[in-house]
Design an enzyme around this catalytic site. Structure first.
Site, PDB file in Angstrom:
ATOM      1  N   GLU B 226       5.491  -7.084  -8.688  1.00  0.00           N
ATOM      2  CA  GLU B 226       5.990  -7.387  -7.346  1.00  0.00           C
ATOM      3  C   GLU B 226       7.239  -8.254  -7.420  1.00  0.00           C
ATOM      4  OE1 GLU B 226       2.537  -7.039  -7.962  1.00  0.00           O
ATOM      5  OE2 GLU B 226       3.086  -5.151  -7.049  1.00  0.00           O
ATOM      6  N   ASN B 310       2.622  -0.414 -11.246  1.00  0.00           N
ATOM      7  CA  ASN B 310       3.460   0.249 -10.247  1.00  0.00           C
ATOM      8  C   ASN B 310       4.937   0.038 -10.541  1.00  0.00           C
ATOM      9  OD1 ASN B 310       2.739  -2.601  -9.308  1.00  0.00           O
ATOM     10  ND2 ASN B 310       4.549  -2.154  -8.099  1.00  0.00           N
ATOM     11  N   ASP B 352       2.242   1.619  -4.218  1.00  0.00           N
ATOM     12  CA  ASP B 352       1.783   0.551  -5.118  1.00  0.00           C
ATOM     13  C   ASP B 352       0.509   0.946  -5.856  1.00  0.00           C
ATOM     14  OD1 ASP B 352       1.617  -1.980  -6.396  1.00  0.00           O
ATOM     15  OD2 ASP B 352       0.221  -2.685  -4.889  1.00  0.00           O
TER      16      ASP B 352
END
Lengths: 177, 625
Positions: B226, B310, B352
């Site tokens: 992230e 991801n 994701d």
């Protein structure tokens, strides 16, 4: 007579509409003005001293233009990546009544500029000083600490919560204390 | 009421077990097939019990010694214990043997370890390691080690400051710290032997995974999908901590350790430098593909298997292409890191769907032929059965509600996207199932060779997503997606499903109010343990799913239960209680439920968790009276 009113009314309206808030067209230097110490506690041996205020805080705090700029920058500088739309995530919530390092404009400005030890990065030299003040003003509006006449009234994105100008003060949640 | 100890597995009761667990039409055929399989076994080895129809390879799952030396129990990652003192009949008598506070009120995702007469636990940040002496009453502390990680690391840890456990090998405890260190401790004294700094928090890199020790190497991967962190797996020398090899999960072949040995099964994975050419220019450098989950190891094939996370950012408009080698799985040589094969669960991920879940290594007959398989309950909602020698997909069936894709094309191996659920900038796409947290996230499942069932703790959530513009600023989030999650079909936000691997369908499934964010463990006593986010620690029948016993702990459970034989010869069950993690961040991070997008949208589905539990951090250990 009727004609005179018809002429006067738009003129009055135009004059009223000219009452716009003041805005600096030429912001001050990117690196900012003086750096005053900003206590992060109310506990001070020998009694609490009045904390110094920055006169810039007042000019940004209730200003609709700066608040809306702060809202835009909140996404652009990835504040929203950690604090979401005020509810928090990697970072703490900003829309509640809890302030770890102080709720004043000066405290929030210092938090963004200098960072805090448990994960808040320092954005000194990354964000121009005036934009830090805009962010600080917007952060306060998330918990209802901005006049509803100045706080942003719409969200261009998916509904996360009511717009900032409708947020109740987090400390009272709209109820009398 | 005491049930007789389970008789040794015999060929006769294998079909019986199957029939009772899966009352379906194929019973006669299955029975005939079992007879055929069993006939030669009966003649060949009438004394030793014949192998069950599906079992882990012996080299990766040696006979149970009553210890628990790695979070997944063994290299095959079965999380199955042969201990059977606690069984379906007497589990209702379980009571607390002792408890221990970890001193940290954050999400407790770690598995305790038991080696000899010592238990080891590692806390969330600040990653304190405790050794408890199980040979003494009340399990007093033998030693503790405080690594003092950099507090600023908490600000770049995506989803709570968790740690998923330590690993034991050759007299040493290996664990990772949130601020990017891998540390080896002397298991007897708690003295550090070496400390390797492998992650840099200033680019958003943290480490939350449990290391795996294979052939004298400590395998470690980074978190930061992230934050625009480029994913890698490193092998550190268990002796002194120096880096033996580093394999990146994006970028040129040389850095991904793709060489002449790389033989992927599907054509889409063949070609030069796909880790560069399937991205916009330079995007692979900040493209994620982190390895924060589980690694399995097959000693016979000399291969390790690990997933990749991801791609970053979440907004897919910023990275057209398949984004190799993210959201996939690698088989690598543990000695050199050289890749052998790769398969991509979710090419050009839109939602994701990290690909880092656990992989269970099993040997079984697949359509009449013995195959070495790898079973993966994947985040995108499919339960994959892969041939672990080649990476070929044998089966991919959804194990819960999925509408983000329409299945997996078994010819090309490719996930079939649902055009109605494509995300992008400035577009709100509603009711996508599963969520960014997947039908199942990191929480590991358990496999019992006695029942042939995989016990899967998982979520049942859907979401709305809107792609937004995002700037890359090193060390800050790089997501570009507004998300808000809602309960999935049926309203139960979690489920605990027993999946019949051979039959490719569920045998039973239990609904839970909150996502089941804890791991699972299953025993030869035919008992499965898992925890709920309200704080219930549950024992259910491995065959039927019937609730046999439950105990309310002090906080929500998101940890990995284990079971071991104590120094007194008796069987114990242990679990860490303490809510948190991504699902529980609303409590452990005190987030505000009025923001639907808080904690990357998870808070919207967990608004009532603050009323159901509070933060904590306590070890619970149970035994029979």
């Amino acid at each position: 007579m009727r004609c005179a009113v018809a002429v006067l009314f738009p003129v009055v309206l135009m004059l009223v509409a000219c009452q716009r808030e003041e805005r600096d067209t030429r912001p001050q230097s990117a690196l900012g003005s003086g750096e005053q110490p900003t206590p992060v506690t109310t506990l001070e041996p020998g009694g609490q001293r009045p904390s110094p205020t920055d006169n810039k805080a007042a000019s940004f705090e209730a200003n609709a233009f700066h608040l809306s700029e702060g809202k835009r920058l909140f996404g652009w500088f990835n504040c929203s990546g950690c604090h979401a739309n005020g509810g928090g995530g990697m970072g703490p919530a900003l829309m509640d009544e809890k302030w770890i390092y102080g709720s004043s404009m000066e405290s929030i400005h210092a938090t963004i500029r200098d960072g805090r030890p448990n994960g808040m990065p320092s954005f000194r030299d990354k964000i121009p000083d005036d934009q830090i003040w805009e962010l600080a003003a917007f952060v306060r509006s998330l918990s209802g600490n901005a006049p509803s006449s100045a706080a942003p009234s719409r969200n261009d994105d998916m509904m996360a919560h009511p717009s900032e100008n409708r947020m109740p003060n987090a400390a009272t949640l709209g109820k009398s204390p | 009421m005491k049930q007789a100890a389970q008789p040794a597995r015999s060929c006769g009761d294998a079909p019986l077990t199957k029939r009772s667990s899966a009352p379906r039409k194929r019973s006669l055929g299955a029975f005939a097939a079992m007879l055929l399989v069993c006939a030669p076994l009966l003649t060949a080895a009438s004394e030793s019990p014949p192998a069950p129809a599906i079992s882990p390879p012996a080299a990766a799952a040696p006979p149970d010694d009553g210890q628990w030396t790695m979070p997944a129990k063994n290299y095959a990652s079965t999380r199955y214990s042969e201990l059977a003192e606690i069984n379906e009949g007497n589990v209702k008598n379980l009571q607390v043997a002792f408890t221990f506070s970890t001193g940290v009120n954050k999400g407790q995702e770690a598995a305790p370890l038991v080696v000899g007469s010592t238990m080891y636990i590692v806390s969330p940040f600040p990653n304190t390691v405790y050794a408890l002496d199980l040979s003494k009453s009340g399990a007093p502390m033998k030693w503790k080690y405080e690594p003092n990680p950099e507090p600023a690391a908490q600000g770049v840890a995506c989803c709570d400051v968790v740690n998923r456990g330590a690993a034991f090998a050759n007299g040493r405890i290996f664990f990772n710290t949130l601020d990017g260190h891998t540390i080896a401790l002397d298991a007897n004294t708690g003295q550090p032997v070496w400390n390797a700094h492998v992650g840099n928090i200033n680019i958003g890199e943290t480490i939350t995974m449990a290391p795996l020790v294979v052939k004298g190497k400590v395998l470690v991967g980074n978190s930061g999908g992230e934050m625009g962190v480029r994913g890698w797996v490193k092998a550190l020398d268990a002796g002194d901590g120096h880096v033996v090899w580093t394999a990146y999960n994006t970028g040129p072949d040389k850095e991904v350790l793709i060489g002449p040995d790389f033989k992927p099964h599907y054509d889409t994975d063949k070609g030069k430098d796909l880790g560069v050419s399937t991205w916009p220019p330079e995007a692979w450098k900040i493209g994620g593909g982190n390895m924060w989950g589980w690694i399995s190891y097959d000693p016979d094939l000399n291969l390790i298997f690990h997933g990749t996370g991801n791609p970053g950012p979440w907004n897919p408009d910023l990275r057209p292409g398949d984004n190799k080698w993210t959201s996939g799985i690698f088989a690598r040589d543990p000695d050199t890191g050289a890749a052998k094969w790769f398969y991509q669960w979710t090419p050009h991920d839109l939602h994701d769907y990290d690909g880092i879940n656990e992989q269970i290594l099993l040997d079984m007959n697949w359509q009449g032929k013995p195959r070495k398989v790898l079973v993966r309950p994947e985040r995108n909602g499919y339960l994959y059965v892969l041939d672990r020698t080649t990476g070929e997909v044998l089966s991919a069936k959804p194990y819960g509600p999925v509408n983000s894709s329409k299945g997996v094309d078994l010819k090309t191996g490719r996930l079939i996207e649902n055009p109605d659920k494509l995300t992008g900038t400035g577009k709100v796409v509603r009711d996508i199932c599963p969520t960014a947290s997947g039908l199942k996230d990191w929480q590991p499942s358990a496999f019992s060779p006695k029942t042939g069932l995989l016990y899967i703790p998982h979520n049942n959530l859907c979401m709305d997503e809107e792609g937004v513009e995002v700037n890359y600023i090193a060390g800050t989030p790089y997501v570009g997606m507004n998300v808000r999650m809602i309960p999935g079909p049926g309203g139960n936000r979690g489920a605990f499903t027993a999946w019949d691997i051979a039959a490719e369908k569920p045998t039973w499934s239990l609904k839970e109010n909150f996502p089941v964010w804890s791991g699972a463990v299953v025993t030869a006593g035919d008992v499965v343990f898992y925890g709920t986010m309200e704080g219930w620690f549950k024992a259910v029948s491995a065959k039927t799913g019937d609730l046999l016993w439950q105990f309310k702990t002090s906080s929500g459970i998101i940890g990995q239960p284990i079971t071991y034989r104590g120094p007194d010869g008796h069987q114990y069950v242990a679990v860490l209680s303490g809510v948190g993690g991504w699902a529980g961040a609303i409590v452990s991070g005190d987030l505000d439920p009025r923001d639907a997008t808080a904690a990357l949208g998870f808070v919207n589905a967990m608004k009532d968790l603050k009323n159901a539990t509070t933060a904590g951090g306590t070890l619970y250990v149970f035994r029979l009276p």
